[in-house]
Enzyme design. Structure first.
Site, mmCIF file in Angstrom:
data_model
loop_
_atom_site.group_PDB
_atom_site.id
_atom_site.type_symbol
_atom_site.label_atom_id
_atom_site.label_comp_id
_atom_site.label_asym_id
_atom_site.label_seq_id
_atom_site.Cartn_x
_atom_site.Cartn_y
_atom_site.Cartn_z
ATOM 1 N N ARG A 40 -2.735 6.613 0.778
ATOM 2 C CA ARG A 40 -3.157 7.776 1.549
ATOM 3 C C ARG A 40 -2.169 8.324 2.553
ATOM 4 O O ARG A 40 -2.378 9.401 3.084
ATOM 5 C CB ARG A 40 -4.462 7.428 2.284
ATOM 6 C CG ARG A 40 -5.640 7.359 1.339
ATOM 7 C CD ARG A 40 -6.828 6.761 2.009
ATOM 8 N NE ARG A 40 -6.498 5.410 2.435
ATOM 9 C CZ ARG A 40 -7.339 4.586 3.034
ATOM 10 N NH1 ARG A 40 -8.550 4.984 3.294
ATOM 11 N NH2 ARG A 40 -6.952 3.369 3.385
ATOM 12 N N ARG A 74 -6.343 12.361 -5.158
ATOM 13 C CA ARG A 74 -7.560 11.629 -4.774
ATOM 14 C C ARG A 74 -8.716 12.590 -4.483
ATOM 15 O O ARG A 74 -9.878 12.246 -4.717
ATOM 16 C CB ARG A 74 -7.219 10.755 -3.564
ATOM 17 C CG ARG A 74 -8.337 9.949 -2.987
ATOM 18 C CD ARG A 74 -8.753 8.786 -3.879
ATOM 19 N NE ARG A 74 -9.725 7.992 -3.152
ATOM 20 C CZ ARG A 74 -11.018 8.302 -3.099
ATOM 21 N NH1 ARG A 74 -11.488 9.340 -3.756
ATOM 22 N NH2 ARG A 74 -11.853 7.545 -2.405
ATOM 23 N N TYR A 123 -15.396 -11.155 -0.980
ATOM 24 C CA TYR A 123 -16.050 -9.878 -1.314
ATOM 25 C C TYR A 123 -17.269 -10.097 -2.202
ATOM 26 O O TYR A 123 -18.300 -9.456 -2.049
ATOM 27 C CB TYR A 123 -15.078 -8.948 -2.032
ATOM 28 C CG TYR A 123 -14.139 -8.227 -1.094
ATOM 29 C CD1 TYR A 123 -14.594 -7.162 -0.322
ATOM 30 C CD2 TYR A 123 -12.821 -8.608 -0.974
ATOM 31 C CE1 TYR A 123 -13.743 -6.500 0.547
ATOM 32 C CE2 TYR A 123 -11.956 -7.958 -0.113
ATOM 33 C CZ TYR A 123 -12.422 -6.902 0.640
ATOM 34 O OH TYR A 123 -11.590 -6.262 1.508
ATOM 35 N N ARG A 140 0.817 -1.222 0.000
ATOM 36 C CA ARG A 140 0.000 0.000 0.000
ATOM 37 C C ARG A 140 0.846 1.266 0.000
ATOM 38 O O ARG A 140 0.402 2.319 0.483
ATOM 39 C CB ARG A 140 -0.966 0.024 1.205
ATOM 40 C CG ARG A 140 -1.974 -1.102 1.229
ATOM 41 C CD ARG A 140 -3.036 -0.882 0.161
ATOM 42 N NE ARG A 140 -4.115 -1.833 0.309
ATOM 43 C CZ ARG A 140 -5.335 -1.507 0.730
ATOM 44 N NH1 ARG A 140 -5.628 -0.271 1.015
ATOM 45 N NH2 ARG A 140 -6.258 -2.428 0.834
ATOM 46 N N ASP A 196 -6.397 -2.065 -7.651
ATOM 47 C CA ASP A 196 -7.004 -2.688 -6.487
ATOM 48 C C ASP A 196 -7.266 -4.139 -6.842
ATOM 49 O O ASP A 196 -7.235 -4.512 -8.019
ATOM 50 C CB ASP A 196 -8.307 -1.975 -6.091
ATOM 51 C CG ASP A 196 -8.722 -2.342 -4.669
ATOM 52 O OD1 ASP A 196 -8.181 -1.761 -3.715
ATOM 53 O OD2 ASP A 196 -9.572 -3.249 -4.512
#
Ligand code: CP3
Length: 366
Positions: free
Chosen positions: A48, A57, A172, A44, A93
């Site tokens: 962020r 973003r 998911y 990652r 992703d």
């Protein structure tokens, strides 16, 4: 991974074959060869914790960023340019492959990824499409890989492509989002074993195709994320419902002709079974010491990990002691790629990332 495998992977459409592996520290470590320093990248890392990422973003939705090759390429390069990691990972992703299969993905602020038409029956699984990557939204990621490698290859920096493992994606697709108990997913797995197998086979087909095409587009290595198998399943269920399919996936990925990293989390109690599925590199989480994992994986594979990501929130003397501990436990044989034991968290101080990367490079330089 072998040149033989890479030849076998060729099809009409792969006239552009994988570039030859460059002897970068990251690729040397993947091959368990001595490297000039221990290579480091962070799961990652494109995300962020960086203000540069948050600035872009703020202007675009997550799906826009993934499906606009110029944006994905820019964000992929940010951490490498800021901190000098030994590898980039393509900004994408694990979930977009499910869009091509027929599921409606949305990243909902505050809730994470959601699907409004989750799989609830064998008929839903029968209806899933199995399209080639370039005919779906994934084509944008293949294009982003071509853009990033045009920039990174001359600089001698490898790019990692990635995808989710079939169990993590199935969880998911069935739950419709994240889950604590995986109740719907496991209930379907237990009550509809034939449909479960069918679903896993479809996912293996889609993911193998996508990963091999990422290598052909320029990725120098591939990582498979099985993020949730360990929190959802005990050893016996893993071996029965997951292992045959992961083994099939890693088998097919030999045709990519690049090193493959088999990463999972929460699987320490049965890491030997996880490693037996395949992969040139086994990525391990932070819950047990690195040499504990090494003893169970064996000496014939490289190992990636395994600093607790939250250690990056500790003051430097504490953080340094934990970095030292990982490096000490990896010492004595080549084939260690330094990483976190799971993804970096958004509140990570930038200075600690800079110090981590510099310290690993300085302490391990030969
Ligand atoms: O590692 C990298 O820098 C490459 C980019 C990357 C992302 N997701 C970007 C992302 C990678 C490798 C992933 C993998 C991923 N995605 C996993 C497996 C990795 C792991 O941690 O085990 C999983 C489970 C997902 C699914 C996913 N995507 C979730 C659960 C979420 C929401 C939770 C969260 O962290 O916000 C996402 C969104 C997501 N994927 C973000 C990023 C940078 C945050 C999006 C934002 O900016 O709001």
């Amino acid at each position: 991974m072998s040149s033989e495998a890479s030849k076998n992977g060729g099809s009409a459409e792969s006239a552009v074959s994988s570039p030859p592996l460059q002897p970068t520290p990251f690729l040397l470590a993947c091959q368990q060869q001595p490297a000039p320093h221990t290579p480091i990248w962070l799961m990652r890392q494109a995300g962020r914790f960086m203000h540069e990422y948050r600035a872009i973003r703020a202007q675009h939705s997550m799906l826009e960023m993934i499906t606009t090759p110029e944006l994905a390429a820019e964000v992929t390069l940010q951490p490498v340019n800021a901190f000098g990691m030994d590898a980039a990972i393509i900004f994408a992703d694990i979930l977009p492959p499910l869009i091509g299969m027929g599921l409606h993905l949305d990243f909902v602020p505050g809730k994470g990824p959601q699907f409004d038409n989750p799989l609830r029956s064998p008929q839903d699984i029968d209806r899933l499409a199995v399209p080639p990557a370039e005919e779906t939204v994934l084509n944008n990621t293949l294009e982003a890989i071509r853009m990033v490698t045009a920039e990174l290859t001359p600089r001698g920096i490898p790019l990692i492509g990635f995808a989710g493992a079939p169990f993590t994606l199935a969880s998911y697709a069935i739950e419709g989002g994240g889950s604590k108990s995986y109740a719907r997913c496991k209930a379907l797995m237990y009550s509809e074993p034939t449909a479960w197998k069918h679903l896993m086979q479809k996912l293996v087909t889609v993911q193998a195709d996508y990963l091999i095409k990422q290598a052909r587009a320029g990725a120098s290595a591939l990582q498979v994320f099985d993020s949730w198998a360990g929190s959802a399943l005990g050893q016996q269920d893993y071996n029965r419902y997951v292992r045959p399919h992961n083994s099939e996936l890693f088998q097919r990925l030999q045709a990519a002709g690049v090193p493959v990293i088999n990463f999972s989390a929460g699987t320490a109690p049965y890491i030997a079974d996880v490693a037996a599925c395949g992969g040139d590199v086994i990525g391990v989480d932070w819950r047990m010491p690195l040499d504990w994992f090494r003893a169970r994986i064996g000496d014939d594979r490289a190992i990636q990990g395994n600093l607790d990501p939250i250690a990056l929130l500790a003051p430097w003397p504490e953080l340094r002691a934990r970095i030292d501990d990982v490096l000490d436990r990896a010492a004595g044989q080549p084939g260690h790629i330094f990483n976190l034991g799971h993804g970096i968290v958004p509140t990570t101080p930038r200075d600690n990332v800079r110090r981590l990367v510099d310290y690993v490079h300085e302490r391990t330089a030969v």
